[in-house]
Design an enzyme around this catalytic site. Sequence first.
Site, PDB file in Angstrom:
ATOM      1  N   ASP A   1      13.273   1.313 -30.487  1.00  9.56           N
ATOM      2  CA  ASP A   1      12.459   1.714 -28.860  1.00  9.56           C
ATOM      3  C   ASP A   1      11.629   0.602 -28.983  1.00  9.56           C
ATOM      4  OD1 ASP A   1      10.754   2.710 -27.217  1.00  9.56           O
ATOM      5  OD2 ASP A   1      10.578   4.642 -27.696  1.00  9.56           O
TER       6      ASP A   1
ATOM      7  N   ARG B   1      28.866   8.101 -10.254  1.00  8.94           N
ATOM      8  CA  ARG B   1      28.302   8.542 -11.407  1.00  8.94           C
ATOM      9  C   ARG B   1      29.087   7.511 -12.561  1.00  8.94           C
ATOM     10  NH1 ARG B   1      31.293  12.294 -13.756  1.00  8.94           N
ATOM     11  NH2 ARG B   1      31.853  13.698 -11.939  1.00  8.94           N
TER      12      ARG B   1
ATOM     13  N   LYS C   1       8.073   1.767 -18.023  1.00 12.67           N
ATOM     14  CA  LYS C   1       6.945   1.120 -18.533  1.00 12.67           C
ATOM     15  C   LYS C   1       6.849  -0.214 -17.937  1.00 12.67           C
ATOM     16  CE  LYS C   1       5.799   4.787 -20.702  1.00 12.67           C
ATOM     17  NZ  LYS C   1       7.001   5.648 -20.526  1.00 12.67           N
TER      18      LYS C   1
ATOM     19  N   TYR D   1       6.620   8.490 -30.339  1.00 11.46           N
ATOM     20  CA  TYR D   1       6.384   8.967 -29.017  1.00 11.46           C
ATOM     21  C   TYR D   1       6.558  10.655 -29.292  1.00 11.46           C
ATOM     22  CZ  TYR D   1       7.096  10.418 -24.168  1.00 11.46           C
ATOM     23  OH  TYR D   1       7.061  10.859 -23.126  1.00 11.46           O
TER      24      TYR D   1
HETATM   25  N1  PLP Z   1       9.544   5.786 -25.776  1.00 10.49           N
HETATM   26  C1  PLP Z   1       7.966   5.418 -25.709  1.00 10.49           C
HETATM   27  C2  PLP Z   1       7.502   4.582 -26.654  1.00 10.49           C
HETATM   28  C3  PLP Z   1       7.380   5.951 -24.741  1.00 10.49           C
HETATM   29  O1  PLP Z   1       6.111   5.594 -24.482  1.00 10.49           O
HETATM   30  C4  PLP Z   1       8.059   6.704 -23.541  1.00 10.49           C
HETATM   31  C5  PLP Z   1       7.280   7.562 -22.700  1.00 10.49           C
HETATM   32  O2  PLP Z   1       6.034   7.566 -22.480  1.00 10.49           O
HETATM   33  C6  PLP Z   1       9.272   6.934 -23.831  1.00 10.49           C
HETATM   34  C7  PLP Z   1       9.964   6.402 -24.712  1.00 10.49           C
HETATM   35  C8  PLP Z   1      10.064   7.934 -22.809  1.00 10.49           C
HETATM   36  O3  PLP Z   1      10.357   7.377 -21.568  1.00 10.49           O
HETATM   37  P1  PLP Z   1      10.406   8.167 -20.174  1.00 10.49           P
HETATM   38  O4  PLP Z   1       9.124   8.588 -19.840  1.00 10.49           O
HETATM   39  O5  PLP Z   1      10.813   6.822 -19.212  1.00 10.49           O
HETATM   40  O6  PLP Z   1      11.613   8.962 -20.371  1.00 10.49           O
END
Ligand code: PLP
Length: 425
Positions: free
Chosen positions: A200, A74, A225, A126
């Site tokens: 992000d 952890r 992704k 998102y």
């Molecule tokens: N940020 C964006 C732009 C996303 O499209 C996503 C998921 O689709 C996330 C964050 C969240 O990522 P995760 O699905 O790995 O938690």
Amino acid sequence: MSAPLRKAIDAEGHDLPPSPAPSSPHGARRYNIATELVYTESNDQYNASSVPIYQSATFKQASHEGGGEYDYTRSGNPTRTHLERHLAKIMSAQRALVVSSGMAALDVITRLLRPGDEVVTGDDLYGGTNRLLKYLSTHGGIIVHHVDTTNPDKVKEVLSDKTAMVLLETPTNPLIKIVDIPTIANATHEVNANALVIVDNTMMSPLLLSPLELGADIVYESGTKYLSGHHDVMAGVIAVNDLSLGERLFFPINASGCGLSPFDSWLLMRGVKTLKVRMDQQQSNAQRIAEFLEGLGFKVRYPGLKSHPQYDLHHSMSRGSGAVLSFETGDVTKSERIVANAKLWAISVSFGCVNSLISLPCRMSHASIDAKTRAERAMPEDLIRLCVGIEDVDDLIDDLRRALVQAGAVNVTMDGIEAGTPQSA
Ligand code: PLP
């Protein structure tokens, strides 16, 4: 020891890009990114080419006083550390931290907030980000301002000494709007030197955009992704240059146990090595598909198209256009039929995978934003999002053309097809 700054050929005869830091264990890049993505150094006892998976929850100590580099997974694990150092190098960061998902990354970051703090963020976020911020505003005493971050003046209007974070996404998803990171970062730090600008970077990946070099304090990405690329792992990455900020972010990871598991760290490490070849192919496919749809007369949103209203801004910050685009058909039912008829395009949320995906954001990834808010934020319900993969682009276009015809979204004329209501419909 840090390598000296090089202007041309260095003492060993290499003509490499200037770099102020060693290539490992962490710090700025030494080689071009395509090289750094695959080049790793480690002190493995057998010189394993692929980092070993330390599938161990605990590590034995020499005595009751401890002192070993690792004691409990952890808190830290050698496979995870290897990945974190590799990512720090690629993201031009002093420290990277890997956690169990992109949302876990944002969760860790928002644990820096205290009740009464204000967060300024976009109105085309998102869905999951929106959901977490909503929860914090209803349960954590955080005030969230959703503004059009594609207009820096709208951000400036809400900045104050209470602003603790400015959270940006660019391009936004699914409306593909561009946010001016340097202008907003400067404005934020001018108003409040302690406010953190967070980006992000999931849509662009470190290959195409380096937010820390544009004034951001924290960059995070969903490793689910482009970084991993195969939809076989959930992961999140956080990167910073300020080491004390890195320590503050490590605290909740250690405290809650959301650090990435050894096996998932290994999977992400394997995926990241092919980021450049995947993204190159995905981008060139996306460009062709965006041009195909625009040529038919659809309203297409893609930063690689000259018709994108913020084309120049995007390319002033980024090294490419990415592989996500969206388009409107003017009719929700037709959009639903196109999605249903596409065969090579998997109906799926998410993006960044080697295979191509199609979705209706308002029904899928953004369904957690209620219909009223979606309408306020001008999200077209008929919007189709395409996340382009590495397949043969002619096959992808052919499949899309067939789906458009079958859905009745195009007119079939003597010369071919064009957007509009078919005569027979
Ligand atoms: N940020 C964006 C732009 C996303 O499209 C996503 C998921 O689709 C996330 C964050 C969240 O990522 P995760 O699905 O790995 O938690």
